[in-house]
Design a protein around this motif. Structure first.
Motif, PDB file in Angstrom:
ATOM      1  N   GLU A 183       3.324  -7.647  -2.634  1.00 19.44           N
ATOM      2  CA  GLU A 183       4.510  -8.013  -1.861  1.00 19.44           C
ATOM      3  C   GLU A 183       4.468  -7.372  -0.477  1.00 19.44           C
ATOM      4  N   GLY A 191       6.692   0.341  -4.454  1.00 16.78           N
ATOM      5  CA  GLY A 191       6.895  -1.023  -4.909  1.00 16.78           C
ATOM      6  C   GLY A 191       5.588  -1.747  -5.107  1.00 16.78           C
ATOM      7  N   ASP A 192       5.665  -3.058  -5.134  1.00 15.44           N
ATOM      8  CA  ASP A 192       4.503  -3.881  -5.428  1.00 15.44           C
ATOM      9  C   ASP A 192       3.601  -4.023  -4.208  1.00 15.44           C
ATOM     10  N   ARG A 233      -5.465  -9.635  -7.631  1.00 15.57           N
ATOM     11  CA  ARG A 233      -4.268 -10.307  -7.129  1.00 15.57           C
ATOM     12  C   ARG A 233      -4.388 -10.609  -5.642  1.00 15.57           C
ATOM     13  N   GLY A 249       3.280   2.315  -7.128  1.00 15.86           N
ATOM     14  CA  GLY A 249       3.912   1.328  -7.990  1.00 15.86           C
ATOM     15  C   GLY A 249       5.000   1.946  -8.841  1.00 15.86           C
ATOM     16  N   ARG A 250       6.036   1.181  -9.087  1.00 16.56           N
ATOM     17  CA  ARG A 250       7.148   1.708  -9.894  1.00 16.56           C
ATOM     18  C   ARG A 250       6.703   2.073 -11.307  1.00 16.56           C
ATOM     19  N   ARG A 251       5.736   1.335 -11.814  1.00 14.09           N
ATOM     20  CA  ARG A 251       5.276   1.643 -13.174  1.00 14.09           C
ATOM     21  C   ARG A 251       4.487   2.952 -13.216  1.00 14.09           C
ATOM     22  N   ASN A 291      -5.250  -4.719  -8.602  1.00 18.99           N
ATOM     23  CA  ASN A 291      -4.689  -5.093  -7.308  1.00 18.99           C
ATOM     24  C   ASN A 291      -5.632  -5.994  -6.537  1.00 18.99           C
TER      25      ASN A 291
END
Length: 282
Positions: free
Chosen positions: A111, A107-108, A145, A39-41, A142
Motif C-alpha cells: 500500500e 502498515g502494509d 506481491r 507490518g502490523r502482524r 513482499n
C-alpha cells in the motif's frame, strides 16, 4: 528529477540493495526515498482462543501481559527501523548520492509503494527479507506481491552487488519486454553496457531478434543476439553463469511460445534461481 524508491529491512540483502540504489541514482541523477515498513502482524501477539482453558481472571491477566509485550516489541521495532534507515542514508551519502530521504512506516508495504510510486522511476528491493538464511529456495512474500502489482520498473537485488557491465535481456516478444526495450533505449541507466538479447527457441535463426539488436546498436549499445535451447527459465539462468552476466531484464508477461511467461511461473523462477539482480517490467 528522477526518483528511486528503495525498500530496506535490515536483512542480509540490505547492503546489496543500497549498492544497487547508489549505482542507479548516480546513473539516473535521481533522488532516493528509503522506506522501512513495520507490518502490523510483526508487532502483535493476539492470543489464540483459550476460552475453554482459562478462567476470566487468568485471561484478563494474560491479555494485560500480551499488551505490555506488544508495546515493548513495537517500541524496539521502531527503534531498529530508525537505525536501519539512518545507517542506510549515511551509506548512500558516502557513496555519492546527493539527495536521500527516508521514512519509517507502520502498515502494509505494498500500500505504501502504490501510494508513493507516482512520479517514481524505479523501485529497488532485495530478493528475500529477514528470513533469507532460512528460505534460500523461496522469494520473499513482499517481493512476490510487488512483482504482481507495481507498475514501475522493479530492480530486484541479489545477495551480493557486482558492477553492471554485461546485461541479458530475456526476450520473448511480449508487451512487457517490448516496454523494457523502449525504456532501455532512452534511459541512461545502462548506457555503455554490453547487451545480450537472448531467446529460448528451437530455431537456428530469428529475424525478430536480429531486428531488436540492430535497433539497440543504432542507440549506441554493444548488442548481440543469442538463441538459447531448453526451458526459458533454465536457459536464462545457465546463460547468466556461462557469460558472466551482471543483470537480467525480464518482462512480467510473455507471448507466443512463452505463454507461461507470467509472474508466478517463468519470471518468478528466473528471479528465484538466478544469482544476478533482475530488472522487471510489467
Amino acid at each position: 528529477m528522477a526518483k528511486i524508491l528503495g525498500l530496506i529491512d535490515g536483512s542480509q540483502y540490505t547492503a546489496s540493495v543500497l549498492d544497487n540504489i547508489a549505482f542507479a541514482a548516480k546513473r539516473l541523477r535521481a533522488e532516493v526515498e528509503l522506506i522501512h515498513a513495520i507490518g502490523r502482524r510483526d508487532i502483535g501477539s493476539a492470543p489464540s482462543d483459550m476460552s475453554g482453558s482459562l478462567d476470566l481472571g487468568e485471561r484478563e491477566e494474560l491479555l494485560k501481559e500480551l499488551a505490555a509485550h506488544d508495546e515493548q516489541h513495537a517500541r524496539l521495532a521502531r527503534k531498529r527501523g530508525r537505525l536501519v534507515l539512518s545507517d542506510a542514508a549515511a551509506k548512500l551519502a558516502a557513496d555519492g548520492v546527493e539527495t536521500v530521504s527516508h521514512d519509517l512506516v507502520l502498515g502494509d508495504l505494498l500500500e505504501e509503494i502504490e501510494r508513493r510510486e507516482t512520479g517514481c522511476d524505479l523501485v529497488v528491493l532485495g530478493k528475500r527479507g529477514d528470513a533469507a538464511n532460512f528460505a534460500k529456495l523461496h522469494l520473499g512474500s513482499n517481493l512476490e506481491r510487488v512483482m504482481r502489482r507495481t507498475s514501475v520498473p522493479v530492480l530486484i537485488a541479489a545477495r551480493a552487488f557486482r558492477p553492471i557491465e554485461r546485461v541479458l535481456v530475456a526476450y520473448d516478444g511480449g508487451p512487457s519486454i517490448s516496454k523494457a526495450l523502449d525504456w532501455l533505449r532512452v534511459s541512461p541507466l545502462l548506457k555503455g553496457t554490453r547487451i545480450e538479447v537472448a531467446k529460448a527457441t528451437g530455431k537456428s535463426s530469428d529475424a525478430e531478434l536480429d531486428r531488436v539488436c540492430k535497433t539497440l546498436k543504432a542507440e549506441g549499445f554493444d548488442a548481440r543476439a543469442k538463441l538459447l535451447t531448453g526451458d526459458p527459465d533454465d536457459a536464462v539462468v545457465a546463460e547468466c553463469e556461462r557469460e558472466a552476466i551482471d543483470l537480467v531484464i525480464v518482462g512480467a508477461s510473455g507471448h507466443s511460445s512463452l505463454r507461461r511467461f507470467l509472474v508466478g511461473s517463468t519470471t518468478s523462477e528466473i528471479v528465484r534461481a538466478c544469482r544476478r539482480p533482475v530488472l522487471l517490467f510489467r
